[in-house]
Design an enzyme around this catalytic site. Sequence first.
Site, PDB file in Angstrom:
ATOM      1  N   TYR A 443       1.731   3.441   5.310  1.00  0.00           N
ATOM      2  CA  TYR A 443       0.344   3.161   5.716  1.00  0.00           C
ATOM      3  C   TYR A 443      -0.072   1.710   5.480  1.00  0.00           C
ATOM      4  O   TYR A 443       0.676   0.940   4.935  1.00  0.00           O
ATOM      5  CB  TYR A 443      -0.640   4.164   5.137  1.00  0.00           C
ATOM      6  CG  TYR A 443      -0.814   4.332   3.648  1.00  0.00           C
ATOM      7  CD1 TYR A 443      -0.417   3.405   2.714  1.00  0.00           C
ATOM      8  CD2 TYR A 443      -1.440   5.499   3.188  1.00  0.00           C
ATOM      9  CE1 TYR A 443      -0.641   3.614   1.363  1.00  0.00           C
ATOM     10  CE2 TYR A 443      -1.661   5.716   1.838  1.00  0.00           C
ATOM     11  CZ  TYR A 443      -1.263   4.764   0.934  1.00  0.00           C
ATOM     12  OH  TYR A 443      -1.485   4.965  -0.386  1.00  0.00           O
ATOM     13  N   GLU A 444      -1.216   1.396   6.004  1.00  0.00           N
ATOM     14  CA  GLU A 444      -1.758   0.022   5.938  1.00  0.00           C
ATOM     15  C   GLU A 444      -0.814  -0.963   6.625  1.00  0.00           C
ATOM     16  O   GLU A 444      -0.641  -2.102   6.181  1.00  0.00           O
ATOM     17  CB  GLU A 444      -1.983  -0.357   4.469  1.00  0.00           C
ATOM     18  CG  GLU A 444      -3.182  -1.225   4.209  1.00  0.00           C
ATOM     19  CD  GLU A 444      -4.510  -0.594   4.615  1.00  0.00           C
ATOM     20  OE1 GLU A 444      -4.805   0.542   4.211  1.00  0.00           O
ATOM     21  OE2 GLU A 444      -5.266  -1.243   5.377  1.00  0.00           O
TER      22      GLU A 444
END
Lengths: 602, 602
Positions: A443-444
């Site tokens: 993620y990110e």
Amino acid sequence: MIPFAAPVRDFRFVLEELLEHGSLALPGFEEASPDLVEAVLEEAARLANEVWAPLNASGDRQGCRRRDGGGVTLPDGFIEAYRAYAEGGWNGIGVSEALGGQGLPEVVASAVQEMLHGANMALGLCPMLTAGAIEALAHHGSDALKETYLPRLIEGSWTGTMNLTEPQAGSDLSRVRTRAVPCPDEEGDHYRLFGQKIFITWGEHDAAENILHLVLARTPDAPEGNRGISLFLVPKYLEPGSPVGADGSLGERNDVVCASIEHKLGIHGSPTCTLSFGEHDGAIGYLVGEEGRGLNHMFTMMNEARHKVGVQGIGVAERACQHAFAYALDRVQGKARGSEATISEHLDVRRMLLSMRARTDALRALALYCAAQLDVARHAADDAERAAAQARVEVLIPVVKAFSTDQAVEIASLGVQVHGGMGYIEETGAAQLLRDARIAPIYEGTNGIQALDLAGRKLQRDGGAALTSLIDDVEATTQALAANPALAGLARCLAAGVADLRAALVLVLEQGTDPESGPDAVQAYATPFLALVGHVLCAWQMGRAALVASAAVEAGSDDPFYAAKLQSADFAIRQWLPVGRAQRAVIEAGMESLAAFDAAAR
Amino acid sequence: MIPFAAPVRDFRFVLEELLEHGSLALPGFEEASPDLVEAVLEEAARLANEVWAPLNASGDRQGCRRRDGGGVTLPDGFIEAYRAYAEGGWNGIGVSEALGGQGLPEVVASAVQEMLHGANMALGLCPMLTAGAIEALAHHGSDALKETYLPRLIEGSWTGTMNLTEPQAGSDLSRVRTRAVPCPDEEGDHYRLFGQKIFITWGEHDAAENILHLVLARTPDAPEGNRGISLFLVPKYLEPGSPVGADGSLGERNDVVCASIEHKLGIHGSPTCTLSFGEHDGAIGYLVGEEGRGLNHMFTMMNEARHKVGVQGIGVAERACQHAFAYALDRVQGKARGSEATISEHLDVRRMLLSMRARTDALRALALYCAAQLDVARHAADDAERAAAQARVEVLIPVVKAFSTDQAVEIASLGVQVHGGMGYIEETGAAQLLRDARIAPIYEGTNGIQALDLAGRKLQRDGGAALTSLIDDVEATTQALAANPALAGLARCLAAGVADLRAALVLVLEQGTDPESGPDAVQAYATPFLALVGHVLCAWQMGRAALVASAAVEAGSDDPFYAAKLQSADFAIRQWLPVGRAQRAVIEAGMESLAAFDAAAR
């Protein structure tokens, strides 16, 4: 259960001895003293160790449950633990005093974040997302939005979310389809949003009175692609006096609902929601920043979020170390030097333990170095100094994010291995750390995206200048090491890493500017290049640590911390760096097989 | 759900083109023809793809449940799927005809095992453990035991288990405390067992009429340590006419009960039991082999079990490849060369896909090479040929076990990464493969134990002769590659790997014989050394594959399989081998930091 002990001693080593509290000397931090920082670290450790950490395993076991009607029930104790955090003022420690925060340096805030993620990563995600919302609003929100929403976010009584992903739009946000329709015929300056967002971390819960969703959406007649996307603030509960709904009632509950939550590999205590906007009249939202610049606004904030994800990985790695060491020091199997021994005495187990410890130490030092550069970039009096630090930060952040999280997964996996069969049993707790850590490379911005950001964007736009300046600093450290006969072996290993990195940099820069292969070609080199950079910079930090620790020992210190740090440094530079150096050969091998590869062929 | 397609084409490539069906030419395999082998592979693929694979995800979700009274309920469909396997005669394919099996070569049996583990690893464990029991009984059981128990095990109507571990005795089996008391005053030649065994795979279930537990236990007055341990057969249900219990009733149900089952990270469909022996009068057991030689008897069988665990890892890696390829070929994100593209077009994703594929291909080729050497070791007419093959097998098995399973975890983790956020969602299926794969480096001797077996035992006892002979063969392959201009680049890379391995071998042999550092010192080098051996041998197999594929292409074949194999080989040798070669530098760095390391110091 293995208790968690936030590694305050190592934070103090990095902040005081490696970074020499440089951030505290910057304008704006006049109030922050070394004593204050020490007190903050001790107090954060208490919260992490005593309040958050005991809920980590139970939160994983219980997970989150979606209630009929769209509410989400958190694991037992999470609401109280979050409130203890908010009421302690922790949410604002890195936020400037002008905005109502405590205005402590980013290095200190990062240390606190690592402790909290090590204690309870699933819970730590809640303030992490809120911090992103604070950043976005503080940088791009109108004065009215800031006035209404920032204070509550900063005090932590309200939380924030980031709504980017849609089923067809993940790494490629140009595909976002959520619509935002302006409402000139209604009272107030707002839009109504329609669409579905997925993977929304802490998208629904009862730990805060209100949740502020920051949402990427497309305005009518906006162009296709990135430039048609704007950023909106969509509160779960509207403020009193907000625009009324079509039926004339006060729209207290906005038209956004949690449609489902995900069943995930880990971070079970963090509700990952599908949010449905505008199932009725449309969710009321307020434009943040300029129309059409939503992605830019989001990315301002994402840089910091990426640093935080790297720090999160390190927190989990630290906890994995603590579990593995505790087990290895307790478990008696086999003999060493002829007598009964705990497995920590066996050299092969020591290899695992020291590998975990050395890597975690190194990643922490690098992440905090990056945070210190963030402080300089924001606060230094001198323009050129700020610009130089910002250039370093730009190069360092994808490395901190991707390298720390990839390594965290490996460290947590080694932690499972140290436990033998017990590691595979969920009650032991080691497996949870592996499951939790596994999200961080995804993620990110996936770690592949980070590598492209570094090799395809950051390096190409300044011709590698910022990275070269970092490498020059690494080389200076090799010279300092070489001056100490006891550390000359480390100097040679680190110098070899520097040579490899310089050679690889030349190749990657050539790829990026080769008109034949086109800009796509650099993608093939991006991941091995980032790994090489990560290894060399981590080895650099451990080289610096070795200099400090060696000086302390020579000055007569009998603190075992320094002896242990020298062992970590030795392992990191002699036994871990070589694996990274191999990436030069990977890069030099050329990428014909990748270019020719047809995944559909077999 | 992504369907599973057992990689029959690649098995045929390895068996027919790399190994040239050498096993079929051995005495004892006169009945086995290439056509028969092909039919067996196709039929096994059908069972794997159509019967076992569809239960993999549901088996994980449902898991096993222990019922009151000690029974264990398997996931839906597992009993039927196991029976389809047993009724198809699959349990006996690798067992000699003299014992009632089909007497096919080990290479063929290994290929079938890989397919079944790829389809459903949790279910595959049941016959894997039974195979161990068959081995133990066939080699060490009395004629009476063999007559009573072997036929049912081979037909698969009864299953077997291995009972080694106790809470205080894991890698160190000398600590086993389970007691076996001879019963001269009772009818028959048996013992009564008392104790608790943990981590017993498929220790209790209803898929078979009976379960035969092979149990390590200590006889009264036996010496401390390894030499006091004997091996016993303890059936769940006694045969009619077996000794009666103390209360005079017929002891039809033996005094062994499943006390609990574990809640594990993965392989949820495989019941991992704590078995309690002798809660009442003692569990009736029969001595297998000689008293005091239980560990030796167990280890005979363990060598093969270790090969099977390596194969199991490869099966899961294969399935991870199939999931990742299917997703990457379907998921549209971003652009490649200016137009919309599936992520399989992005070079960084291709790197992950090709890395997964190349490694899986290489591991498979090496494991089947090892199986073919097992065939030679057992069946070759010439004594010297058998002995040479056995010596290779001894060196190869720890490598196949440890290297394949470590790599399988990495491959499954890459598979999660290819899926991005979807990879972290359990419904996608990629995460299960990572969870399942993670046990394989732990059980059947941890990978650390494998490394010690290789570097500390196998290499030292023949001074590295068997490994050196293997390395000579690798060198011959580099020369064959060098003779083809298109493959000369691979030749150079592989030759560099050979040089590294020879240099590392010298160092490791020196350590093992150094009277100063003592025999323990080699432990420090064991894991990096095994990794180096694994990389070089896998690259060797891919070099051989490149020779075959290149010849096929030059002969005019337009089968895309060969082009894909050449890409796999190129990646394995140029981009994967360098990472392994780095282990030479690790070994040369010396192990002072490990020797000095005190895990309790910080």
